[in-house]
Design a protein around this motif. Sequence first.
Motif, PDB file in Angstrom:
ATOM      1  N   ARG A  27     -78.293 -10.476 -31.492  1.00 25.65           N
ATOM      2  CA  ARG A  27     -77.819 -11.364 -30.421  1.00 25.65           C
ATOM      3  C   ARG A  27     -78.311 -12.803 -30.597  1.00 25.65           C
ATOM      4  N   VAL A  28     -78.047 -13.347 -31.757  1.00 28.77           N
ATOM      5  CA  VAL A  28     -78.454 -14.726 -32.050  1.00 28.77           C
ATOM      6  C   VAL A  28     -77.788 -15.696 -31.080  1.00 28.77           C
ATOM      7  N   GLU A  29     -76.497 -15.502 -30.822  1.00 33.47           N
ATOM      8  CA  GLU A  29     -75.774 -16.396 -29.915  1.00 33.47           C
ATOM      9  C   GLU A  29     -76.392 -16.391 -28.521  1.00 33.47           C
ATOM     10  N   LEU A  30     -76.767 -15.220 -28.031  1.00 38.46           N
ATOM     11  CA  LEU A  30     -77.341 -15.137 -26.697  1.00 38.46           C
ATOM     12  C   LEU A  30     -78.689 -15.841 -26.635  1.00 38.46           C
ATOM     13  N   VAL A  31     -79.516 -15.640 -27.652  1.00 39.94           N
ATOM     14  CA  VAL A  31     -80.801 -16.344 -27.721  1.00 39.94           C
ATOM     15  C   VAL A  31     -80.573 -17.849 -27.646  1.00 39.94           C
ATOM     16  N   ASN A  32     -79.642 -18.358 -28.438  1.00 43.39           N
ATOM     17  CA  ASN A  32     -79.375 -19.793 -28.462  1.00 43.39           C
ATOM     18  C   ASN A  32     -78.765 -20.294 -27.159  1.00 43.39           C
ATOM     19  N   CYS A  33     -77.990 -19.435 -26.475  1.00 43.44           N
ATOM     20  CA  CYS A  33     -77.425 -19.837 -25.181  1.00 43.44           C
ATOM     21  C   CYS A  33     -78.531 -20.086 -24.158  1.00 43.44           C
ATOM     22  N   PHE A  34     -79.546 -19.228 -24.146  1.00 42.81           N
ATOM     23  CA  PHE A  34     -80.671 -19.447 -23.234  1.00 42.81           C
ATOM     24  C   PHE A  34     -81.424 -20.718 -23.616  1.00 42.81           C
ATOM     25  N   LYS A  35     -81.668 -20.918 -24.894  1.00 46.59           N
ATOM     26  CA  LYS A  35     -82.404 -22.105 -25.339  1.00 46.59           C
ATOM     27  C   LYS A  35     -81.627 -23.384 -25.012  1.00 46.59           C
ATOM     28  N   ASN A  36     -80.312 -23.353 -25.222  1.00 45.82           N
ATOM     29  CA  ASN A  36     -79.499 -24.530 -24.943  1.00 45.82           C
ATOM     30  C   ASN A  36     -79.427 -24.839 -23.453  1.00 45.82           C
ATOM     31  N   GLY A 239     -66.176  -2.091 -31.872  1.00 46.99           N
ATOM     32  CA  GLY A 239     -66.211  -2.145 -30.422  1.00 46.99           C
ATOM     33  C   GLY A 239     -66.524  -3.506 -29.841  1.00 46.99           C
ATOM     34  N   GLU A 240     -66.863  -4.489 -30.676  1.00 44.53           N
ATOM     35  CA  GLU A 240     -67.211  -5.819 -30.189  1.00 44.53           C
ATOM     36  C   GLU A 240     -66.136  -6.806 -30.606  1.00 44.53           C
ATOM     37  N   VAL A 241     -65.806  -7.729 -29.706  1.00 41.04           N
ATOM     38  CA  VAL A 241     -64.732  -8.675 -29.973  1.00 41.04           C
ATOM     39  C   VAL A 241     -65.093  -9.586 -31.142  1.00 41.04           C
ATOM     40  N   GLY A 291     -71.589  -8.237 -26.072  1.00 39.75           N
ATOM     41  CA  GLY A 291     -71.739  -8.990 -27.315  1.00 39.75           C
ATOM     42  C   GLY A 291     -70.925 -10.268 -27.351  1.00 39.75           C
ATOM     43  N   GLY A 292     -69.788 -10.285 -26.650  1.00 41.31           N
ATOM     44  CA  GLY A 292     -68.928 -11.464 -26.641  1.00 41.31           C
ATOM     45  C   GLY A 292     -69.204 -12.424 -25.503  1.00 41.31           C
TER      46      GLY A 292
END
Length: 363
Positions: A27-36, A239-241, A291-292
Amino acid sequence: MSFCIAKQQTKTKSKSYNILILNVGRRVELVNCFKNAAKRLYISSVVVGADCQDIAPALYFADKFCILPKISSFNYIDSIIDACNKNNISLVVPTIDTDLLTLAQNKEKIESSTSARVLISDVKVIETCRDKINSQRFLEKHYFNVPHMYTDDELETIINHNDRNEKFPLFIKPKDGSSSNNVYKVNNHLELDMYRRIVPNAIVQDFIQGEEFTVDCFLDFNSNIITVVPRLRIATRSGEVSKGKVVKDKEIIKDVKRLLSVLKPIGHITIQCMKTNKGIEYIEINPRFGGGAPMSIQSGADSCEYLYRLLMGEELNYTEDYQDNLLFLRFDMSICLNDKMDVVRSTIADCIDFENNLQGKKI
């Protein structure tokens, strides 16, 4: 130390809103979303990634990371409490289905032993969503459309009348499954008999066709609806978009808001449905970040920012102020670790700000 924390020191008070993301995996994107989100709000926040193994890629994008036991371990909850206290965690964020019931059952213990809130709905909500038979009954009880689910007697009748295939195709899946594992389209009575033997805890439904949507929803800690974002699922992988498009479908938004008002979850919720010739038919409800989810976050329905604002004591109102018709194309990236498990600069640095994002430090 990340830029947002350094900037925080000159802009706001010393309060730090630290996030612990469990089973962070890919979940790299999610980590970066919190940081951003923390950076935009000029607040101090340390995003701590946690996983049961040190080769989970997202660990190396977090500000810090820790290794926790597996969910099935006797000391899993105690290890979460320890990680929260060591890192002054404000919010614990689950990411996978198998974590949800354990966290819901131990929410009070974690919150009473730490300064953290756990982003998890009530046990009753989790039990409704995690068991697809419970989900089916809940949706039917509240007059939402769902594909017909067959009883064992109905299935035996279909198998025994093998010269009549008008019921096919069907769809089979585990009642507590995840990530499209052990899901199959069933084309005839022979396949039905075979898949019922190999799919654990199987349920069988009508196979439905139409436009498939994932709906990202966010609700505050009192189950007030803040955002509902339908995303058209153009292509999926495991199963993930992999390709999706934000579509402000008013019919879906209205129906999902009605569903959320009776289910009453909290936090980020992911709902899958399909628009068929019968209307909107629901497939499943996942009471966690999907995931999406970063696609909806990037469109402006920023669940990470909403969570920070809630932690700061702000009240949020319902909004549809996010961008419509955004197309997202997702792809894989990789990092390289040396024999000391330190990140080695990759050629991918040519296309993203790689070094600024790779800040994970083991704790």
